[in-house]
Scaffold this motif. Structure first.
Motif, mmCIF file in Angstrom:
data_model
loop_
_atom_site.group_PDB
_atom_site.id
_atom_site.type_symbol
_atom_site.label_atom_id
_atom_site.label_comp_id
_atom_site.label_asym_id
_atom_site.label_seq_id
_atom_site.Cartn_x
_atom_site.Cartn_y
_atom_site.Cartn_z
ATOM 1 N N MET A 1 23.085 19.116 -24.310
ATOM 2 C CA MET A 1 22.012 18.105 -24.572
ATOM 3 C C MET A 1 22.411 16.797 -24.288
ATOM 4 S SD MET A 1 18.721 18.023 -25.438
ATOM 5 C CE MET A 1 17.393 18.156 -26.259
ATOM 6 N N LEU A 2 21.585 16.156 -23.440
ATOM 7 C CA LEU A 2 22.069 14.745 -23.236
ATOM 8 C C LEU A 2 21.802 13.816 -24.377
ATOM 9 C CD1 LEU A 2 20.485 14.447 -19.667
ATOM 10 C CD2 LEU A 2 22.828 14.594 -20.209
ATOM 11 N N SER A 3 22.606 12.727 -24.449
ATOM 12 C CA SER A 3 22.668 12.027 -25.692
ATOM 13 C C SER A 3 21.808 10.730 -25.681
ATOM 14 C CB SER A 3 24.072 11.836 -26.259
ATOM 15 O OG SER A 3 24.835 11.085 -25.389
ATOM 16 N N SER A 4 21.374 10.296 -24.454
ATOM 17 C CA SER A 4 20.940 9.031 -24.537
ATOM 18 C C SER A 4 19.611 8.991 -23.498
ATOM 19 C CB SER A 4 21.771 8.075 -24.380
ATOM 20 O OG SER A 4 22.299 7.913 -23.079
ATOM 21 N N PHE A 5 18.856 7.825 -23.738
ATOM 22 C CA PHE A 5 17.890 7.812 -22.523
ATOM 23 C C PHE A 5 18.490 7.388 -21.228
ATOM 24 C CE2 PHE A 5 15.060 4.338 -20.510
ATOM 25 C CZ PHE A 5 14.159 5.134 -20.343
ATOM 26 N N ALA A 6 19.715 6.580 -21.360
ATOM 27 C CA ALA A 6 20.363 6.346 -20.288
ATOM 28 C C ALA A 6 21.058 7.525 -19.284
ATOM 29 C CB ALA A 6 21.448 5.210 -20.359
ATOM 30 N N SER A 7 21.517 8.524 -20.163
ATOM 31 C CA SER A 7 22.006 9.582 -19.480
ATOM 32 C C SER A 7 20.585 10.316 -18.813
ATOM 33 C CB SER A 7 22.499 10.589 -20.784
ATOM 34 O OG SER A 7 23.690 10.057 -21.337
ATOM 35 N N TYR A 8 19.488 10.486 -19.455
ATOM 36 C CA TYR A 8 18.335 10.827 -18.565
ATOM 37 C C TYR A 8 18.108 10.151 -17.375
ATOM 38 C CZ TYR A 8 17.612 13.935 -22.774
ATOM 39 O OH TYR A 8 17.515 14.906 -23.620
ATOM 40 N N ILE A 9 18.057 8.828 -17.431
ATOM 41 C CA ILE A 9 17.866 8.180 -16.307
ATOM 42 C C ILE A 9 18.934 8.384 -15.182
ATOM 43 C CG2 ILE A 9 17.700 5.841 -15.466
ATOM 44 C CD1 ILE A 9 15.253 6.735 -17.088
ATOM 45 N N LEU A 10 20.084 8.465 -15.637
ATOM 46 C CA LEU A 10 21.255 8.687 -14.547
ATOM 47 C C LEU A 10 21.187 9.973 -13.832
ATOM 48 C CD1 LEU A 10 24.120 7.033 -16.326
ATOM 49 C CD2 LEU A 10 22.917 6.206 -14.297
ATOM 50 N N CYS A 11 20.867 11.115 -14.639
ATOM 51 C CA CYS A 11 20.583 12.399 -14.116
ATOM 52 C C CYS A 11 19.423 12.494 -13.320
ATOM 53 C CB CYS A 11 20.476 13.344 -15.370
ATOM 54 S SG CYS A 11 22.220 13.668 -15.997
ATOM 55 N N LEU A 12 18.286 11.847 -13.663
ATOM 56 C CA LEU A 12 17.102 12.037 -12.668
ATOM 57 C C LEU A 12 17.400 11.309 -11.598
ATOM 58 C CD1 LEU A 12 14.448 11.236 -15.575
ATOM 59 C CD2 LEU A 12 14.647 13.273 -14.016
ATOM 60 N N ARG A 13 18.127 10.220 -11.490
ATOM 61 C CA ARG A 13 18.138 9.171 -10.333
ATOM 62 C C ARG A 13 19.340 10.138 -9.349
ATOM 63 N NH1 ARG A 13 22.264 6.240 -8.075
ATOM 64 N NH2 ARG A 13 21.312 4.315 -7.007
ATOM 65 N N LYS A 14 20.263 10.921 -10.066
ATOM 66 C CA LYS A 14 21.129 11.729 -9.179
ATOM 67 C C LYS A 14 20.392 12.790 -8.703
ATOM 68 C CE LYS A 14 25.021 14.791 -9.348
ATOM 69 N NZ LYS A 14 25.258 16.142 -9.905
ATOM 70 N N GLU A 15 19.317 13.330 -9.356
ATOM 71 C CA GLU A 15 18.427 14.457 -8.433
ATOM 72 C C GLU A 15 17.617 13.678 -7.410
ATOM 73 O OE1 GLU A 15 18.341 17.824 -8.991
ATOM 74 O OE2 GLU A 15 20.385 17.442 -10.159
ATOM 75 N N PHE A 16 17.063 12.851 -7.860
ATOM 76 C CA PHE A 16 16.087 12.063 -6.826
ATOM 77 C C PHE A 16 16.958 11.670 -5.556
ATOM 78 C CE2 PHE A 16 14.097 8.421 -4.927
ATOM 79 C CZ PHE A 16 13.117 8.674 -4.418
ATOM 80 N N LEU A 17 18.101 11.323 -5.676
ATOM 81 C CA LEU A 17 19.031 10.953 -4.461
ATOM 82 C C LEU A 17 19.367 12.215 -3.523
ATOM 83 C CD1 LEU A 17 21.413 8.240 -5.870
ATOM 84 C CD2 LEU A 17 19.619 7.879 -4.131
ATOM 85 N N GLU A 18 19.713 13.289 -4.493
ATOM 86 C CA GLU A 18 19.888 14.446 -3.735
ATOM 87 C C GLU A 18 18.639 15.088 -2.973
ATOM 88 O OE1 GLU A 18 21.604 17.332 -6.429
ATOM 89 O OE2 GLU A 18 23.508 16.117 -6.717
ATOM 90 N N TYR A 19 17.548 15.013 -3.594
ATOM 91 C CA TYR A 19 16.310 15.385 -3.175
ATOM 92 C C TYR A 19 15.964 14.547 -1.714
ATOM 93 C CZ TYR A 19 11.244 16.264 -2.481
ATOM 94 O OH TYR A 19 9.998 16.712 -2.000
ATOM 95 N N THR A 20 15.773 13.270 -1.947
ATOM 96 C CA THR A 20 15.570 12.432 -0.704
ATOM 97 C C THR A 20 16.648 12.518 0.327
ATOM 98 O OG1 THR A 20 16.628 10.530 -1.822
ATOM 99 C CG2 THR A 20 14.462 10.682 -1.953
ATOM 100 N N SER A 21 17.990 12.834 0.030
ATOM 101 C CA SER A 21 18.928 12.918 0.846
ATOM 102 C C SER A 21 18.490 14.212 1.822
ATOM 103 C CB SER A 21 20.357 13.384 0.192
ATOM 104 O OG SER A 21 21.303 13.369 1.257
ATOM 105 N N SER A 22 18.318 15.262 1.331
ATOM 106 C CA SER A 22 17.983 16.577 2.111
ATOM 107 C C SER A 22 16.792 16.298 2.809
ATOM 108 C CB SER A 22 17.858 17.825 1.108
ATOM 109 O OG SER A 22 16.566 17.516 0.344
ATOM 110 N N GLN A 23 15.790 15.472 2.432
ATOM 111 C CA GLN A 23 14.664 15.265 3.161
ATOM 112 C C GLN A 23 14.959 14.432 4.414
ATOM 113 O OE1 GLN A 23 11.603 16.902 2.742
ATOM 114 N NE2 GLN A 23 12.685 18.144 1.103
#
Length: 151
Positions: A1-23
């Protein structure tokens, strides 16, 4: 389990970058050029300096990104007649198509990431995120600086 709001934001940003990169890779672009295209599409005729300031980028990085977009056929630079040292930036037809795709990526990502939420949950999440941004003065700062928080 992620422990902080910042951790969630960083994980979401990483996923968004991977998604946009593939597109974006399908049309020969990297995710690093996403915000350049978005700004240029909304501000045709801007100068490299205006672009750099709006995206909070240094002049060298902006010049390299402009070069990549121009080499890829997404951008044209026109010398200003009143000042031969200054240039105006315009998207080509291919650049306009890429701009539309970039804008569409945000709604596509939202559908993917928020698809499991009800409409009420989505509205609540957006209100809470907006409240968080207001608390940090992010919305006020980016509006004042002409930044890129709102697509």
């Amino acid at each position: 389990m992620l422990s902080s709001f910042a951790s969630y934001i960083l994980c979401l940003r990483k996923e968004f970058l991977e998604y946009t990169s593939s597109q974006l890779s399908q049309i020969g672009l990297s995710p690093g050029l996403l915000y350049f295209l978005l700004y240029l599409g909304k501000h045709p005729g801007c100068t490299p300096g205006q672009l750099a300031k709006a995206l909070s980028m240094d002049a060298g990085h902006t010049a390299r990104s402009i070069g990549r977009l121009e080499q890829g056929g997404f951008l044209l630079q026109e010398q200003k007649p009143e000042d031969r040292r200054s240039r105006s930036l315009y998207l080509t037809e291919q650049g306009e198509e890429a701009f539309l795709l970039c804008r569409k990526l945000f709604s596509m990502w939202d559908q993917k990431a928020l698809g499991g939420l009800t409409l009420e949950e989505k509205e609540t999440l957006m209100k809470l995120l907006e409240k968080t941004m207001k608390e940090l003065n992010i919305m006020e700062r980016t509006e004042k600086e002409g930044g890129n928080c709102h697509v």
